[in-house]
Design a protein around this motif. Sequence first.
Motif, PDB file in Angstrom:
ATOM      1  N   ILE A   1      -5.001  21.920   1.854  1.00 18.63           N
ATOM      2  CA  ILE A   1      -5.445  23.309   1.745  1.00 18.63           C
ATOM      3  C   ILE A   1      -5.439  23.762   0.290  1.00 18.63           C
ATOM      4  CG2 ILE A   1      -4.763  25.695   2.249  1.00 18.63           C
ATOM      5  CD1 ILE A   1      -3.869  24.659   5.031  1.00 18.63           C
TER       6      ILE A   1
ATOM      7  N   THR B   1      -3.434  31.923   4.136  1.00 21.00           N
ATOM      8  CA  THR B   1      -3.416  30.828   5.106  1.00 21.00           C
ATOM      9  C   THR B   1      -2.444  31.199   6.204  1.00 21.00           C
ATOM     10  OG1 THR B   1      -3.113  28.432   5.400  1.00 21.00           O
ATOM     11  CG2 THR B   1      -1.568  29.541   3.929  1.00 21.00           C
TER      12      THR B   1
ATOM     13  N   ALA C   1      -3.188  32.526  11.647  1.00 19.28           N
ATOM     14  CA  ALA C   1      -4.556  32.124  11.320  1.00 19.28           C
ATOM     15  C   ALA C   1      -5.550  33.178  11.790  1.00 19.28           C
ATOM     16  CB  ALA C   1      -4.874  30.781  11.962  1.00 19.28           C
TER      17      ALA C   1
ATOM     18  N   ALA D   1      -7.475  29.921   4.797  1.00 19.58           N
ATOM     19  CA  ALA D   1      -7.232  28.581   5.327  1.00 19.58           C
ATOM     20  C   ALA D   1      -6.534  28.675   6.684  1.00 19.58           C
ATOM     21  CB  ALA D   1      -6.405  27.763   4.342  1.00 19.58           C
TER      22      ALA D   1
END
Length: 335
Positions: A325, A170, A176, A193
């Motif tokens: 998440i 994540t 990201a 994520a």
Amino acid sequence: MKRRTALAAVLLLLLAGCTGRDRRDPAPTEPTAAASTGATPAPATPPSPGEQTGAPPLPAGRSSAKLTVDGRERTYLLYRPANAKATAPLVVVLHGAVGTGQQAERAYGWNAEADKGGFLVAYPDGVNRTWNVSPDCCGVAARDDVDDVGFIERLVKAVPGVDPKRIYATGISNGAMLAYRLACETTTFAGIAPVAGTMLNKCDNPAPLSIIHIHGDKDPTIPYGGGPGKRSNDGGGRLPVKIDGPSVPSLIDTWRRTDNCPAPATTKAGTVTTSLATCPQGRAVELITVAGAGHQWPGSKEAPVAQRIFQLDPPSTALAATPTIWSFLQAHPKS
């Protein structure tokens, strides 16, 4: 020289996808005997995740480690809750531009979530606080073509006691973006994520995996509708920062096709819209859109001084991203 250094620092601060308090270089704790095993270069054929049968167990609590990848020393923090089983899931948390592993650890609440869920957490450090996600982004890591994919893969293999079917990544913003690159170029991860990010790298033949993506629809840095963000440049110069990705819904549609998913089901709760596709082989692709939210990690800690000085968006209170998440990731191991 001083002026160029100052300009570089300002540019990176403007790119920040982090809202944590710590803006210093990470000061890792002294490696324990177990953690320091990560400092030894991996053998020519490193073991797969979960196969480090001869490695000492990761100590409970916080530790730090180093790896040498492509001739460059890389650092990261680790957290193992006391209730973690001998073989446990691993979540790799990727900071945003100008962030650090230490900042991400403090800001986003993953250690507390790990205490509840019994999983391991890794917080790697980017080179000059940036990650290489494309030739045009971002910053020093892209300019110097840093092998961040190799670093993260080596990190995962160096952590003892990892369940190979439950490895996840994540991250926010630049982090990201790296999560998407990892999804495209490796088969290590059961799911990713991304938060307030996009995909800038080429992704010709990715392996299917589960994805949960969280994004504010008023994000000025990585626009929900796609196109250049307000921090974007042409990708040239000493600090390339070209952010010009697809719209978030079209990006998610691309991954739903990769996973051979049916049409998603959409629900709405206040300002939060969730679009979830349940896909073959236990996978899922989910988009959570937070109306009115900017470039931030929903539910993270406020940083009023940094938000004021650097014009950062405050974290939304409409959603707690970290438990959301983890709830998704833990339900989707590698098939």
